[in-house]
Scaffold this active site. Structure first.
Site, PDB file in Angstrom:
ATOM      1  N   ARG A  19      35.205 -25.645  -8.622  1.00 24.19           N
ATOM      2  CA  ARG A  19      36.136 -26.722  -9.358  1.00 24.19           C
ATOM      3  C   ARG A  19      37.628 -26.504  -9.303  1.00 24.19           C
ATOM      4  NH1 ARG A  19      31.816 -28.692  -8.717  1.00 24.19           N
ATOM      5  NH2 ARG A  19      30.891 -29.981 -10.218  1.00 24.19           N
ATOM      6  N   CYS A  60      32.381 -34.864 -15.624  1.00 21.63           N
ATOM      7  CA  CYS A  60      32.498 -33.883 -16.824  1.00 21.63           C
ATOM      8  C   CYS A  60      34.008 -33.623 -17.278  1.00 21.63           C
ATOM      9  CB  CYS A  60      31.813 -32.594 -16.088  1.00 21.63           C
ATOM     10  SG  CYS A  60      30.025 -32.571 -16.235  1.00 21.63           S
ATOM     11  N   GLU A  96      38.115 -29.766 -16.806  1.00 22.56           N
ATOM     12  CA  GLU A  96      38.114 -30.099 -15.445  1.00 22.56           C
ATOM     13  C   GLU A  96      39.124 -31.333 -15.284  1.00 22.56           C
ATOM     14  OE1 GLU A  96      34.130 -30.432 -13.690  1.00 22.56           O
ATOM     15  OE2 GLU A  96      34.825 -32.354 -12.871  1.00 22.56           O
TER      16      GLU A  96
HETATM   17  N1  EPU Z   1      21.962 -29.798 -20.856  1.00 20.94           N
HETATM   18  C1  EPU Z   1      21.977 -29.930 -22.243  1.00 20.94           C
HETATM   19  N2  EPU Z   1      22.382 -30.713 -22.997  1.00 20.94           N
HETATM   20  C2  EPU Z   1      23.389 -31.473 -22.338  1.00 20.94           C
HETATM   21  C3  EPU Z   1      24.032 -31.486 -21.064  1.00 20.94           C
HETATM   22  C4  EPU Z   1      23.065 -30.424 -20.100  1.00 20.94           C
HETATM   23  O1  EPU Z   1      21.079 -29.263 -22.482  1.00 20.94           O
HETATM   24  O2  EPU Z   1      24.022 -32.499 -23.100  1.00 20.94           O
HETATM   25  C5  EPU Z   1      21.260 -28.764 -19.903  1.00 20.94           C
HETATM   26  C6  EPU Z   1      20.353 -29.477 -19.072  1.00 20.94           C
HETATM   27  O3  EPU Z   1      19.236 -30.050 -19.537  1.00 20.94           O
HETATM   28  C7  EPU Z   1      20.439 -28.532 -17.959  1.00 20.94           C
HETATM   29  C8  EPU Z   1      21.757 -27.531 -17.848  1.00 20.94           C
HETATM   30  O4  EPU Z   1      22.172 -27.979 -19.268  1.00 20.94           O
HETATM   31  O5  EPU Z   1      19.307 -27.763 -18.374  1.00 20.94           O
HETATM   32  C9  EPU Z   1      22.869 -28.100 -16.967  1.00 20.94           C
HETATM   33  O6  EPU Z   1      22.857 -29.586 -17.079  1.00 20.94           O
HETATM   34  P1  EPU Z   1      23.297 -30.390 -15.798  1.00 20.94           P
HETATM   35  O7  EPU Z   1      21.881 -30.270 -14.832  1.00 20.94           O
HETATM   36  O8  EPU Z   1      23.633 -31.653 -16.352  1.00 20.94           O
HETATM   37  O9  EPU Z   1      24.530 -29.691 -14.901  1.00 20.94           O
HETATM   38  P2  EPU Z   1      25.979 -29.259 -15.521  1.00 20.94           P
HETATM   39  O10 EPU Z   1      26.274 -27.966 -15.307  1.00 20.94           O
HETATM   40  O11 EPU Z   1      26.149 -29.848 -16.827  1.00 20.94           O
HETATM   41  C10 EPU Z   1      27.039 -29.733 -13.250  1.00 20.94           C
HETATM   42  C11 EPU Z   1      28.399 -30.171 -12.780  1.00 20.94           C
HETATM   43  C12 EPU Z   1      28.283 -31.744 -12.411  1.00 20.94           C
HETATM   44  C13 EPU Z   1      27.167 -32.246 -11.624  1.00 20.94           C
HETATM   45  C14 EPU Z   1      25.874 -31.618 -12.083  1.00 20.94           C
HETATM   46  C15 EPU Z   1      24.656 -31.683 -11.074  1.00 20.94           C
HETATM   47  C16 EPU Z   1      30.155 -29.012 -13.909  1.00 20.94           C
HETATM   48  C17 EPU Z   1      31.017 -29.177 -14.971  1.00 20.94           C
HETATM   49  N3  EPU Z   1      29.263 -30.214 -13.985  1.00 20.94           N
HETATM   50  O12 EPU Z   1      26.752 -30.427 -14.551  1.00 20.94           O
HETATM   51  O13 EPU Z   1      29.420 -32.173 -12.159  1.00 20.94           O
HETATM   52  O14 EPU Z   1      26.952 -33.424 -11.278  1.00 20.94           O
HETATM   53  O15 EPU Z   1      25.964 -30.072 -12.277  1.00 20.94           O
HETATM   54  O16 EPU Z   1      24.848 -30.917 -10.062  1.00 20.94           O
HETATM   55  O17 EPU Z   1      30.272 -28.289 -12.975  1.00 20.94           O
HETATM   56  C18 EPU Z   1      31.614 -33.050 -12.666  1.00 20.94           C
HETATM   57  O18 EPU Z   1      32.304 -31.945 -12.279  1.00 20.94           O
HETATM   58  O19 EPU Z   1      32.218 -33.943 -13.270  1.00 20.94           O
HETATM   59  C19 EPU Z   1      30.357 -33.237 -12.903  1.00 20.94           C
HETATM   60  C20 EPU Z   1      29.716 -34.330 -13.330  1.00 20.94           C
END
Ligand code: EPU
Length: 293
Positions: free
Chosen positions: A167, A216, A286
């Site tokens: 990112r 995000c 971000e």
């Molecule tokens: N989780 C929670 N509570 C929440 C959100 C997430 O417990 O409110 C847990 C989920 O259950 C999961 C873990 O945290 O076990 C990771 O969550 P998620 O799979 O949604 O992935 P993320 O790390 O939150 C990243 C990227 C997203 C991308 C997704 C899918 C970043 C900051 N975020 O999210 O990118 O769509 O993976 O690959 O890197 C963005 O950058 O704008 C964005 C949306």
């Protein structure tokens, strides 16, 4: 400013996905690199601060008057495809919406782009912030990027010069504007492309699709998910004015109606503080800021 496609005192709320923020001195959408260069040179002469706007899906624009000019890439949307060496070489202008590139990958059987599923915004924005999902991004597909620096110089960055990381933009000092990129896209089997698109669509199921958000808000800190940390700190559904932490995913702020950018920022800061107090981790934004907060 003599520029023709220029809107003075332009409201920016409708040009960003949060739908918040005030107006800028002017907004211009150059339709060629030459126009962009002359616009930037003119703004420099006048001493006008500049911001670059792509799809507006990852920006927080200050309320009131943003004392700056804004350059939009919305009139730079061409794509040229040439078959070369068993792959497709694509010359893509920065303002091309990411979803159009994804649609083209289906049409022409081009692989490597399924990670774009559900990512809003433009190719330039996605390159600038190294957008991605599940560890995949444009990085391995990019042969070169053309940029204009803040002092108005046009430059091409070769594959070897680009330093990709999570990112973050691939150069040490951010240029003002990405104008185009050269991609090398491998051919793939249609069924495989569809399978990959389904996989990435599945990853987005826990996100507040359809709500007014900017994706995000924070980057994930090393080895952790910002969303999970924020959730553990009880941030879901916290609100400031019309800005609400999404009940689906705690790293998204929804504008439920009438939220000012100040509301969104204050809410983000409250949550950031909670994470710091509980985990000693300072979450890094971000989203990009237009103006001061
Ligand atoms: N989780 C929670 N509570 C929440 C959100 C997430 O417990 O409110 C847990 C989920 O259950 C999961 C873990 O945290 O076990 C990771 O969550 P998620 O799979 O949604 O992935 P993320 O790390 O939150 C990243 C990227 C997203 C991308 C997704 C899918 C970043 C900051 N975020 O999210 O990118 O769509 O993976 O690959 O890197 C963005 O950058 O704008 C964005 C949306």
């Amino acid at each position: 400013m003599k520029y023709r496609a220029l809107i003075r005192d332009c409201p920016l709320g409708e040009l960003n996905t949060w739908g918040s923020g005030g107006r800028c001195l002017w907004l211009a959408a150059p339709s060629s690199v030459a126009e962009a260069l002359s616009l930037i040179a003119e703004a420099r002469e006048e001493g006008t601060r500049l911001y670059l706007l792509g799809g507006g899906s990852n920006v927080l624009v200050q309320d009131g008057l943003l004392s700056a000019g804004v350059i939009s890439t919305s009139a730079l949307t061409s794509i040229k495809l040439t078959e070369a060496g068993g792959a497709m070489a694509a010359e893509v202008e920065a303002g091309l919406p990411v979803r159009r590139l994804l649609a083209l990958s289906m049409e022409k059987n081009l692989g490597g782009l399924a990670f774009l599923t559900g990512i809003p915004g433009t190719v330039g924005g996605a390159l600038h912030g190294n957008a991605g999902a599940d560890g995949e991004s444009f990085a391995p597909l990019v042969d070169g990027i053309e940029t204009i620096s803040r002092d108005g110089a046009l430059r091409v960055w070769s594959r070897e010069e680009l330093r990709w990381s999570y990112r973050a933009s691939p150069w040490s000092e951010d240029p003002l504007m990405i104008t185009k990129a050269w991609l090398r896209l491998p051919f793939d089997d249609k069924d495989n492309i569809i399978k990959n698109i389904r996989y990435f669509a599945e990853l987005k199921k826990g996100q507040p699709i359809g709500a007014k958000t900017a994706g995000c808000v924070f980057k994930n800190p090393p080895g952790a998910s910002a969303g999970r940390l924020l959730d553990n700190c009880g941030c879901k559904e916290l609100a400031v004015g019309g800005a609400v932490i999404s009940p689906r995913h705690a790293n998204f702020i929804e504008n439920r109606g009438g939220a000012s950018s100040r509301n969104i920022y204050d809410l983000a800061e409250i949550c950031r503080k909670r994470v710091f107090e509980r985990y000693g981790i300072t979450l890094e934004y971000e989203v990009k800021f237009f103006g001061t907060f």
